[in-house]
Design an enzyme around this catalytic site. Sequence first.
Site, PDB file in Angstrom:
ATOM      1  N   ARG A  44       0.829  -1.219   0.000  1.00  0.00           N
ATOM      2  CA  ARG A  44       0.000   0.000   0.000  1.00  0.00           C
ATOM      3  C   ARG A  44       0.862   1.268   0.000  1.00  0.00           C
ATOM      4  NH1 ARG A  44      -2.300  -3.643  -0.965  1.00  0.00           N
ATOM      5  NH2 ARG A  44      -4.258  -4.476  -0.183  1.00  0.00           N
TER       6      ARG A  44
ATOM      7  N   SER B 116     -10.888  -0.201   3.239  1.00  0.00           N
ATOM      8  CA  SER B 116     -10.099  -0.481   4.450  1.00  0.00           C
ATOM      9  C   SER B 116      -9.516   0.824   4.970  1.00  0.00           C
ATOM     10  CB  SER B 116      -8.950  -1.429   4.127  1.00  0.00           C
ATOM     11  OG  SER B 116      -9.448  -2.593   3.547  1.00  0.00           O
TER      12      SER B 116
ATOM     13  N   GLU C   6      -4.971   4.211   6.072  1.00  0.00           N
ATOM     14  CA  GLU C   6      -4.663   3.958   4.662  1.00  0.00           C
ATOM     15  C   GLU C   6      -5.028   5.164   3.780  1.00  0.00           C
ATOM     16  OE1 GLU C   6      -5.447  -0.079   2.975  1.00  0.00           O
ATOM     17  OE2 GLU C   6      -6.457   1.047   1.396  1.00  0.00           O
TER      18      GLU C   6
HETATM   19  C1  LIG Z   1     -15.440   0.445  -0.986  1.00  0.00           C
HETATM   20  C2  LIG Z   1     -13.953   0.586  -1.208  1.00  0.00           C
HETATM   21  C3  LIG Z   1     -13.174  -0.551  -1.380  1.00  0.00           C
HETATM   22  C4  LIG Z   1     -11.793  -0.422  -1.588  1.00  0.00           C
HETATM   23  N1  LIG Z   1     -11.055  -1.559  -1.761  1.00  0.00           N
HETATM   24  C5  LIG Z   1      -9.724  -1.462  -1.977  1.00  0.00           C
HETATM   25  C6  LIG Z   1      -8.945  -2.641  -2.163  1.00  0.00           C
HETATM   26  O1  LIG Z   1      -9.447  -3.752  -2.172  1.00  0.00           O
HETATM   27  N2  LIG Z   1      -7.605  -2.484  -2.348  1.00  0.00           N
HETATM   28  C7  LIG Z   1      -7.010  -1.254  -2.380  1.00  0.00           C
HETATM   29  O2  LIG Z   1      -5.785  -1.188  -2.569  1.00  0.00           O
HETATM   30  N3  LIG Z   1      -7.723  -0.114  -2.225  1.00  0.00           N
HETATM   31  C8  LIG Z   1      -9.064  -0.192  -2.020  1.00  0.00           C
HETATM   32  N4  LIG Z   1      -9.804   0.939  -1.834  1.00  0.00           N
HETATM   33  C9  LIG Z   1      -9.133   2.252  -1.843  1.00  0.00           C
HETATM   34  C10 LIG Z   1      -9.197   2.985  -3.212  1.00  0.00           C
HETATM   35  O3  LIG Z   1     -10.208   2.439  -4.017  1.00  0.00           O
HETATM   36  C11 LIG Z   1      -7.875   2.900  -3.974  1.00  0.00           C
HETATM   37  O4  LIG Z   1      -6.826   3.414  -3.191  1.00  0.00           O
HETATM   38  C12 LIG Z   1      -7.925   3.684  -5.291  1.00  0.00           C
HETATM   39  O5  LIG Z   1      -6.759   3.427  -6.053  1.00  0.00           O
HETATM   40  C13 LIG Z   1      -8.072   5.193  -5.103  1.00  0.00           C
HETATM   41  O6  LIG Z   1      -8.337   5.757  -6.369  1.00  0.00           O
HETATM   42  P1  LIG Z   1      -8.987   7.188  -6.525  1.00  0.00           P
HETATM   43  O7  LIG Z   1      -8.945   7.530  -7.965  1.00  0.00           O
HETATM   44  O8  LIG Z   1     -10.322   7.211  -5.884  1.00  0.00           O
HETATM   45  O9  LIG Z   1      -7.951   8.086  -5.713  1.00  0.00           O
HETATM   46  P2  LIG Z   1      -8.293   9.350  -4.801  1.00  0.00           P
HETATM   47  O10 LIG Z   1      -8.997   8.896  -3.584  1.00  0.00           O
HETATM   48  O11 LIG Z   1      -8.939  10.404  -5.603  1.00  0.00           O
HETATM   49  O12 LIG Z   1      -6.822   9.817  -4.419  1.00  0.00           O
HETATM   50  C14 LIG Z   1      -6.033   9.027  -3.554  1.00  0.00           C
HETATM   51  C15 LIG Z   1      -4.633   9.646  -3.496  1.00  0.00           C
HETATM   52  O13 LIG Z   1      -4.019   9.530  -4.770  1.00  0.00           O
HETATM   53  C16 LIG Z   1      -3.691  10.811  -5.299  1.00  0.00           C
HETATM   54  N5  LIG Z   1      -3.948  10.744  -6.735  1.00  0.00           N
HETATM   55  C17 LIG Z   1      -5.117  10.496  -7.354  1.00  0.00           C
HETATM   56  N6  LIG Z   1      -4.941  10.454  -8.684  1.00  0.00           N
HETATM   57  C18 LIG Z   1      -3.635  10.682  -8.894  1.00  0.00           C
HETATM   58  C19 LIG Z   1      -2.824  10.770 -10.054  1.00  0.00           C
HETATM   59  N7  LIG Z   1      -3.313  10.611 -11.282  1.00  0.00           N
HETATM   60  N8  LIG Z   1      -1.490  11.036  -9.903  1.00  0.00           N
HETATM   61  C20 LIG Z   1      -0.953  11.211  -8.669  1.00  0.00           C
HETATM   62  N9  LIG Z   1      -1.672  11.135  -7.537  1.00  0.00           N
HETATM   63  C21 LIG Z   1      -2.991  10.875  -7.663  1.00  0.00           C
HETATM   64  C22 LIG Z   1      -4.557  11.804  -4.549  1.00  0.00           C
HETATM   65  O14 LIG Z   1      -3.941  13.082  -4.510  1.00  0.00           O
HETATM   66  C23 LIG Z   1      -4.627  11.155  -3.184  1.00  0.00           C
HETATM   67  O15 LIG Z   1      -3.450  11.450  -2.459  1.00  0.00           O
HETATM   68  C24 LIG Z   1     -11.182   0.860  -1.632  1.00  0.00           C
HETATM   69  C25 LIG Z   1     -12.000   2.002  -1.477  1.00  0.00           C
HETATM   70  C26 LIG Z   1     -13.360   1.868  -1.270  1.00  0.00           C
HETATM   71  C27 LIG Z   1     -14.208   3.092  -1.141  1.00  0.00           C
END
Ligand SMILES: Cc1cc2nc3c(=O)[nH]c(=O)nc-3n(C[C@H](O)[C@H](O)[C@H](O)COP(=O)(O)OP(=O)(O)OC[C@H]3O[C@@H](n4cnc5c(N)ncnc54)[C@H](O)[C@@H]3O)c2cc1C
Length: 338
Positions: free
Chosen positions: A168, A238, A334
């Site tokens: 992570r 998580s 996380e």
């Molecule tokens: C119901 C649920 C289940 C989940 N299950 C999992 C799982 O099984 N495994 C897991 O690993 N995660 C899980 N997650 C967490 C999440 O889905 C992941 O971390 C996902 O990759 C976040 O993507 P996002 O586009 O929503 O990022 P955001 O939440 O928009 O951003 C997260 C971080 O990344 C940065 N960021 C976003 N886009 C970029 C980019 N293009 N370049 C640089 N930085 C960037 C943001 O500034 C922030 O710091 C879960 C979340 C939820 C709500």
Amino acid sequence: MNPQASLIPDFDLSSRNTLALRARSRFGIAIENAAQLPILFAEAARRALPVRVLGGGSNVVLAADFDGITALMATRGKAIIEQREDVTIIEAQAGETWHDLVCWSVEQGLGGLENLALIPGTAGAAPVQNIGAYGAELADLFESAMVYDRNSGGTTSFTRADCAFAYRHSVFKEDKDRYIVLSIRLALPRDWRPNLNFAGLAELADDPALTPQSVMERVIALRQSKLPDWRLHPNAGSFFQNPIVSAEMAAPLLAEFPAAPHFPQPDGRLKLSAGWLIEKSGLKGFRLGPVGISDRHALVVVNHGGGQQADIAALANHVKSTVRTRFGVQLHEEPVFL
Ligand SMILES: Cc1cc2nc3c(=O)[nH]c(=O)nc-3n(C[C@H](O)[C@H](O)[C@H](O)COP(=O)(O)OP(=O)(O)OC[C@H]3O[C@@H](n4cnc5c(N)ncnc54)[C@H](O)[C@@H]3O)c2cc1C
């Protein structure tokens, strides 16, 4: 791009984060083309405003008021770009929805991503915390990423080694104000072998007609049966990372609970289950004001309505101190507090 015209003032982000926190940004802007970025940063410098990047908002705890510019990654496009002897290389732009990418790759007859189905968010954010689930993680399939470096204003290609992936974690999370992931390339094996090394998947091994599609369907069914739907119970998945501790630190816990989940790591340390520690601390279903721990899954923090970043921070601190007092183990969040 005319940055003046593209900046949307008093931008409401309440429906753009899966915790449904009430959150506003002084300005918002959709990034539909990487060429917008240098112009945006010049404009932000002129106005002396910070810029933060948002994908799908599924791994963030947003501040109620951000006095800056929120750049929403909205670049689109995914394609097979190269066939090699052993792997097929696919590319996705940062704003692509991760789960759509997984479904699309499976429809192309490509295996490799099926264990990572139904993870919310964008392709560009996937390397940020090296997403993982069901015994797989992005790093296993990662080929490279095109990255915008805010320090130099230039674009460079990052290899897997450059990303410094860990559990992570990655260089993008480490240095979160520096890099913006523009696109990712993944190497999917042509000789697909299912990865069934996880509870709930192992029984599929007896199926001689197993395909990436059928594994993906099982992963989706398992996830839907275990995790509360964030559309109905706003959450960020998580909320705490599974702590990795020394054998000495885990010893009292394992003496008291020999059956506590623990997974040996290559360096001799042990990965514990944060969800188990929270549940055993009596916090499953616990509420603090408008937020709480899910009564379905002890690792999930839920906004029951009207919660803000400060409410989540107070709950997280309570959980961390309770688990620390009970088991001597330090938990870490996380999601990113932005
Ligand atoms: C119901 C649920 C289940 C989940 N299950 C999992 C799982 O099984 N495994 C897991 O690993 N995660 C899980 N997650 C967490 C999440 O889905 C992941 O971390 C996902 O990759 C976040 O993507 P996002 O586009 O929503 O990022 P955001 O939440 O928009 O951003 C997260 C971080 O990344 C940065 N960021 C976003 N886009 C970029 C980019 N293009 N370049 C640089 N930085 C960037 C943001 O500034 C922030 O710091 C879960 C979340 C939820 C709500």
